[in-house]
Structure formats: C-alpha cells, structure tokens
Design a protein around this motif. Structure first.
Motif, PDB file in Angstrom:
ATOM      1  N   THR A   5     -23.124 -46.242  -8.808  1.00  0.00           N
ATOM      2  CA  THR A   5     -23.581 -47.069  -7.731  1.00  0.00           C
ATOM      3  C   THR A   5     -23.403 -46.196  -6.331  1.00  0.00           C
ATOM      4  OG1 THR A   5     -23.216 -48.959  -8.940  1.00  0.00           O
ATOM      5  CG2 THR A   5     -23.296 -49.312  -6.351  1.00  0.00           C
ATOM      6  N   ILE A   6     -24.353 -46.091  -5.601  1.00  0.00           N
ATOM      7  CA  ILE A   6     -24.166 -45.368  -4.451  1.00  0.00           C
ATOM      8  C   ILE A   6     -24.307 -46.282  -3.021  1.00  0.00           C
ATOM      9  CG2 ILE A   6     -24.627 -43.436  -2.917  1.00  0.00           C
ATOM     10  CD1 ILE A   6     -25.792 -41.897  -5.334  1.00  0.00           C
ATOM     11  N   VAL A 130     -29.079 -47.269  -5.110  1.00  0.00           N
ATOM     12  CA  VAL A 130     -28.810 -46.619  -4.068  1.00  0.00           C
ATOM     13  C   VAL A 130     -28.846 -47.863  -2.865  1.00  0.00           C
ATOM     14  CG1 VAL A 130     -28.715 -44.832  -2.031  1.00  0.00           C
ATOM     15  CG2 VAL A 130     -29.383 -44.271  -4.285  1.00  0.00           C
ATOM     16  N   ALA A 144     -18.155 -48.974  -6.106  1.00  0.00           N
ATOM     17  CA  ALA A 144     -18.824 -48.051  -6.214  1.00  0.00           C
ATOM     18  C   ALA A 144     -18.364 -46.677  -6.198  1.00  0.00           C
ATOM     19  CB  ALA A 144     -19.691 -48.161  -4.928  1.00  0.00           C
ATOM     20  N   GLU A 145     -19.112 -45.846  -7.209  1.00  0.00           N
ATOM     21  CA  GLU A 145     -18.362 -44.592  -7.444  1.00  0.00           C
ATOM     22  C   GLU A 145     -18.369 -43.695  -6.283  1.00  0.00           C
ATOM     23  OE1 GLU A 145     -20.393 -46.186  -9.518  1.00  0.00           O
ATOM     24  OE2 GLU A 145     -19.684 -46.241 -11.381  1.00  0.00           O
ATOM     25  N   LEU A 146     -19.709 -43.853  -5.400  1.00  0.00           N
ATOM     26  CA  LEU A 146     -19.766 -43.000  -4.233  1.00  0.00           C
ATOM     27  C   LEU A 146     -20.052 -43.882  -2.870  1.00  0.00           C
ATOM     28  CD1 LEU A 146     -20.308 -40.552  -2.605  1.00  0.00           C
ATOM     29  CD2 LEU A 146     -22.308 -40.256  -3.371  1.00  0.00           C
ATOM     30  N   LYS A 147     -19.135 -43.826  -2.065  1.00  0.00           N
ATOM     31  CA  LYS A 147     -19.125 -44.661  -0.900  1.00  0.00           C
ATOM     32  C   LYS A 147     -19.266 -43.605   0.457  1.00  0.00           C
ATOM     33  CE  LYS A 147     -16.441 -48.289  -2.455  1.00  0.00           C
ATOM     34  NZ  LYS A 147     -15.244 -49.090  -2.188  1.00  0.00           N
ATOM     35  N   ILE A 219     -24.592 -34.981   0.383  1.00  0.00           N
ATOM     36  CA  ILE A 219     -24.444 -36.229  -0.390  1.00  0.00           C
ATOM     37  C   ILE A 219     -24.933 -36.184  -1.810  1.00  0.00           C
ATOM     38  CG2 ILE A 219     -24.611 -38.755  -0.488  1.00  0.00           C
ATOM     39  CD1 ILE A 219     -23.303 -37.654   2.016  1.00  0.00           C
ATOM     40  N   ALA A 223     -22.839 -36.953  -4.997  1.00  0.00           N
ATOM     41  CA  ALA A 223     -23.299 -37.705  -6.191  1.00  0.00           C
ATOM     42  C   ALA A 223     -23.172 -37.147  -7.399  1.00  0.00           C
ATOM     43  CB  ALA A 223     -24.635 -38.350  -5.920  1.00  0.00           C
ATOM     44  N   ARG A 226     -20.113 -37.051  -9.491  1.00  0.00           N
ATOM     45  CA  ARG A 226     -19.696 -38.209 -10.144  1.00  0.00           C
ATOM     46  C   ARG A 226     -20.426 -38.803 -11.236  1.00  0.00           C
ATOM     47  NH1 ARG A 226     -18.211 -37.383  -4.908  1.00  0.00           N
ATOM     48  NH2 ARG A 226     -16.323 -38.574  -4.212  1.00  0.00           N
TER      49      ARG A 226
END
Ligand code: C5P
Length: 227
Positions: A5-6, A130, A144-147, A219, A223, A226
């Motif tokens: 989840t981004i 996203v 979320a794995e990427l914020k 970005i 991503a 991850r």
C-alpha cells in the motif's frame, strides 16, 4: 511479487495525484484520488443548496449522507479511475475554484470523513493501491508500507494550480488561487478530525525544485525496495 500500500499525503497542489497516477500505472496498481471524493461530496452539497458563501447547513448534509452514492469507474483512455456521483461522471466539474473554496469546510465534518474513510479502506483491502490525500498514512492506512509526505512552497503550488485552471477559465486570478491554497492549508492542518500532518514514518519530499521525472524515480525506487 508482494503487493504493498502506498500512501501519498501532503498540501494541496503539490502534484500528489500526478505522481500517484504514474506510480500506479508503472506498478499496475489501483489509484484512488481521495480528494476527488471530498470534492464530489462538496459538489453534492452545493447542488442541494446546503453550502454557499453565506451559510453551511451541516445537519442537512449529515442527514443526506446515506443518499450520496460515490464510486469510481476506470477510464481506459485516461488510464485512471474517475469519480461518479450516482450515474454522473463528475471528474470534470469537481476541480473548479468554486468547489475548492468549499471543500475544506465539508472535509472537516467527522460524519463525512467516517463515510469516506470506510470506503477508502475497502478499496485498499487487497493492497496494490496508491492512494493520495491528507490522512492516508495517518488514518486510512496507518500500516502502509510506503508513506510519502509532499510539500512545496505556497507560491509554487498556487502557480501550478493557476496554470491548470486558467486554461478552462480565463477570468481566474493568481491572487484568488493563492488565497485558496493558503486558506485550505490552514483549515486542513488545524481541523479537529484527522488534520493534515506528516506521519512519523513518512518520507518527506519537498518538490519545489524537483521535476516530475525526478520525483517519480525517487518514489519508485522506494516502492521497489519494499516490494
Ligand atoms: O487533494 P485535493 O486538493 O483535491 O483535496 C481537496 C480537499 O479535500 C483538501 O483541501 C482537503 O480539505 C480535503 N481532503 C481531506 N482528506 C483527504 C483528501 C482531501 O480532507 N484524504
């Protein structure tokens, strides 16, 4: 490959949606523009006479919430999903300065947020999404794995928004757009329910002087680390 989840949050007109759309396309993820959902509810309220320059009938809006049917439909020509109010595609009308002038008042209402957050969480439950907005990394998907938290100076953001709007409305002034950007920042960062704030684990990107390609590459690398 693992799906993640981004979450992309940040101030208005920081180019969140441009970045989110290209990331979603390149990863074959779903893109959800949550600002479009708050804008669509605002359009609904304006059309029902619930909000204008002089008044805001908050109770009336809360009562009408169950009748608001919001959904997204993928547009293969554009390559992203567009927002619908009932059967009507409202993607084109929700970006006006008029909607922008009321949207932050609508987004302050806890009942509105609860309804939209629930829907956003259901869109993202299988991951591979996203999502951009103001509270994605803090409230909607705190895991979320990427914020990413996007910022840029108000002058640069207003200029970007002005350049977009002037094409559709030659009467628009830079000063009006600048005021709207600053007013929305103020309401969005100080509201009681889910204010705009950087999540502790979000990566801050000030894109005042970055090209779209530079941001995208930055970005996308994060991503891919991850996935
Ligand atoms: O992203 P965009 O500028 O289209 O969002 C419009 C407005 O919707 C924001 O200024 C904010 O008031 C509200 N919003 C919000 N929470 C979100 C997305 C948008 O409060 N997740």
């Amino acid at each position: 490959m693992k799906k993640i989840t981004i979450a992309i949050d940040g101030f208005s007109s920081t180019g969140k949606s441009t970045l989110a759309k290209s990331l979603a396309k390149s990863l074959s993820y779903v893109y959800i523009d949550t600002g479009a959902m708050y804008r669509a509810v605002t359009l609904f309220a304006m059309r029902k006479g619930l909000i204008d320059k002089n008044h805001f009938n908050k109770e009336g809006l809360v009562e009408s919430l169950p009748t608001i049917e919001l959904h997204f439909e993928y547009n293969p020509e554009k390559g992203f999903a567009e927002v619908f109010l009932g059967q009507e595609n409202v993607e084109g009308v929700i970006r006006s300065l008029e909607v922008s002038q009321y949207v932050s008042q609508i987004a302050e209402v806890p009942e509105v947020r609860r309804k939209l957050v629930e829907q956003q969480q259901s869109f993202g439950k299988s991951k591979g999404v996203v999502m951009d907005g103001r509270d994605i990394g803090t409230v909607v998907f705190p895991d979320a794995e990427l914020k990413v938290f996007m910022t840029a100076s108000p002058e640069i953001r207003a200029q970007r928004r002005y350049d977009e709007l002037i094409v559709k409305d030659p009467n628009i002034s830079y000063e009006a757009v600048f005021k709207n950007v600053v007013d929305r920042d103020q309401i969005d960062t100080t509201r009681a329910d889910s204010p705009l704030v950087k999540a502790d684990d979000a990566i801050e990107v000030d894109n005042s002087h970055l090209t779209i390609e530079e941001q995208f590459n930055l970005i996308l690398d994060l991503a891919q680390e991850r996935i």
